[in-house]
Enzyme design. Structure first.
Site, PDB file in Angstrom:
ATOM      1  N   ALA A   1      -9.571   3.705   3.877  1.00 29.86           N
ATOM      2  CA  ALA A   1      -9.845   5.135   3.715  1.00 29.86           C
ATOM      3  C   ALA A   1     -11.103   5.431   2.912  1.00 29.86           C
ATOM      4  O   ALA A   1     -11.556   6.576   2.897  1.00 29.86           O
ATOM      5  CB  ALA A   1      -8.642   5.808   3.045  1.00 29.86           C
TER       6      ALA A   1
ATOM      7  N   PHE B   1       1.119   3.258   8.138  1.00 26.91           N
ATOM      8  CA  PHE B   1      -0.235   3.422   8.658  1.00 26.91           C
ATOM      9  C   PHE B   1      -1.222   2.881   7.630  1.00 26.91           C
ATOM     10  O   PHE B   1      -1.250   3.326   6.493  1.00 26.91           O
ATOM     11  CB  PHE B   1      -0.494   4.906   8.928  1.00 26.91           C
ATOM     12  CG  PHE B   1      -1.906   5.228   9.335  1.00 26.91           C
ATOM     13  CD1 PHE B   1      -2.409   4.775  10.547  1.00 26.91           C
ATOM     14  CD2 PHE B   1      -2.715   5.992   8.520  1.00 26.91           C
ATOM     15  CE1 PHE B   1      -3.710   5.085  10.930  1.00 26.91           C
ATOM     16  CE2 PHE B   1      -4.011   6.310   8.886  1.00 26.91           C
ATOM     17  CZ  PHE B   1      -4.510   5.849  10.099  1.00 26.91           C
TER      18      PHE B   1
ATOM     19  N   ILE C   1      -5.220   2.151   6.811  1.00 29.95           N
ATOM     20  CA  ILE C   1      -6.607   2.443   7.160  1.00 29.95           C
ATOM     21  C   ILE C   1      -7.459   2.216   5.922  1.00 29.95           C
ATOM     22  O   ILE C   1      -7.022   2.494   4.808  1.00 29.95           O
ATOM     23  CB  ILE C   1      -6.778   3.888   7.696  1.00 29.95           C
ATOM     24  CG1 ILE C   1      -8.180   4.107   8.247  1.00 29.95           C
ATOM     25  CG2 ILE C   1      -6.416   4.913   6.636  1.00 29.95           C
ATOM     26  CD1 ILE C   1      -8.345   5.390   9.051  1.00 29.95           C
TER      27      ILE C   1
ATOM     28  N   HIS D   1       0.842  -1.204   0.000  1.00 29.62           N
ATOM     29  CA  HIS D   1       0.000   0.000   0.000  1.00 29.62           C
ATOM     30  C   HIS D   1       0.872   1.246   0.000  1.00 29.62           C
ATOM     31  O   HIS D   1       1.877   1.301   0.715  1.00 29.62           O
ATOM     32  CB  HIS D   1      -0.877   0.055   1.269  1.00 29.62           C
ATOM     33  CG  HIS D   1      -1.970  -0.945   1.275  1.00 29.62           C
ATOM     34  ND1 HIS D   1      -3.164  -0.752   0.624  1.00 29.62           N
ATOM     35  CD2 HIS D   1      -2.046  -2.173   1.841  1.00 29.62           C
ATOM     36  CE1 HIS D   1      -3.931  -1.811   0.807  1.00 29.62           C
ATOM     37  NE2 HIS D   1      -3.271  -2.685   1.537  1.00 29.62           N
ATOM     38  N   PRO D   2       0.468   2.254  -0.775  1.00 30.34           N
ATOM     39  CA  PRO D   2       1.153   3.535  -0.630  1.00 30.34           C
ATOM     40  C   PRO D   2       0.781   4.160   0.710  1.00 30.34           C
ATOM     41  O   PRO D   2      -0.301   3.900   1.242  1.00 30.34           O
ATOM     42  CB  PRO D   2       0.621   4.367  -1.795  1.00 30.34           C
ATOM     43  CG  PRO D   2      -0.665   3.725  -2.183  1.00 30.34           C
ATOM     44  CD  PRO D   2      -0.599   2.283  -1.755  1.00 30.34           C
TER      45      PRO D   2
END
Length: 174
Positions: A125, A121, A123, A68-69
């Site tokens: 989003a 991190f 999430i 993931h970026p």
């Protein structure tokens, strides 16, 4: 049976694994999903996805996180498929469109988070504003590492669920 499930169930193992890797970049998870075929419906697919995800260990979770970026960025630490890149961009669109001060705060928070926990991190989003994402980031920085890895894994699980649903929907529309 829905045509998208027929197609998924009939793919070669290598092709099915590649499709699942678009949804979650844990090779253990993608192999498990490939081996769990055939799927009859979305409920059974999503249930099996959760079961396999939670049966995996931290190394598999970290492998998925690396694809993931960082929130507010476009490039992941490891290679992503074109489809996964598109989904990431859509999922993080609110962070890309955030005010400059929010983008700066997210970048700073991302650095602090990675230094504290050793991974980016994560999430889910989708549907969250940049300010909501930033608030979650700040809140989660207070967690202990054991709690945080489980929370990050839960967010990755949500992302995989969303992407599995998208994969089948896009397949049904082609």
């Amino acid at each position: 049976m829905d045509q998208s499930f027929e197609r998924l169930n009939q793919l070669s193992a290598a092709r099915a694994e590649a499709e699942f890797l678009k949804c979650c970049s844990s090779t253990g998870w993608a192999k498990g999903m490939t081996e769990a075929r055939p799927f009859e419906d979305l409920k059974s697919l999503l249930s099996k996805a959760d079961e396999i995800w939670w049966s995996l260990g931290e190394n598999n979770w970290l492998e998925a996180f690396r694809a993931h970026p960082k929130i507010g960025e476009k490039k992941a630490a490891t290679a992503q498929s074109e489809q996964a890149q598109t989904w990431s961009a859509q999922e993080q669109s609110s962070a890309q469109q955030a005010a400059v001060d929010t983008k700066v705060a997210l970048a700073q928070g991302n650095r602090e988070y990675e230094e504290r926990f050793g991974f980016i991190f994560i999430i889910c989003a989708s549907g969250k504003s940049a300010d909501e994402i930033l608030a979650s980031l700040k809140q989660r920085l207070a967690n202990d590492p054991e709690t945080e890895i489980r929370l990050a894994a839960e967010e990755q699980r949500k992302i995989a669920q969303l992407r599995l649903t998208r994969m089948l929907a896009s397949d049904a529309s082609t």
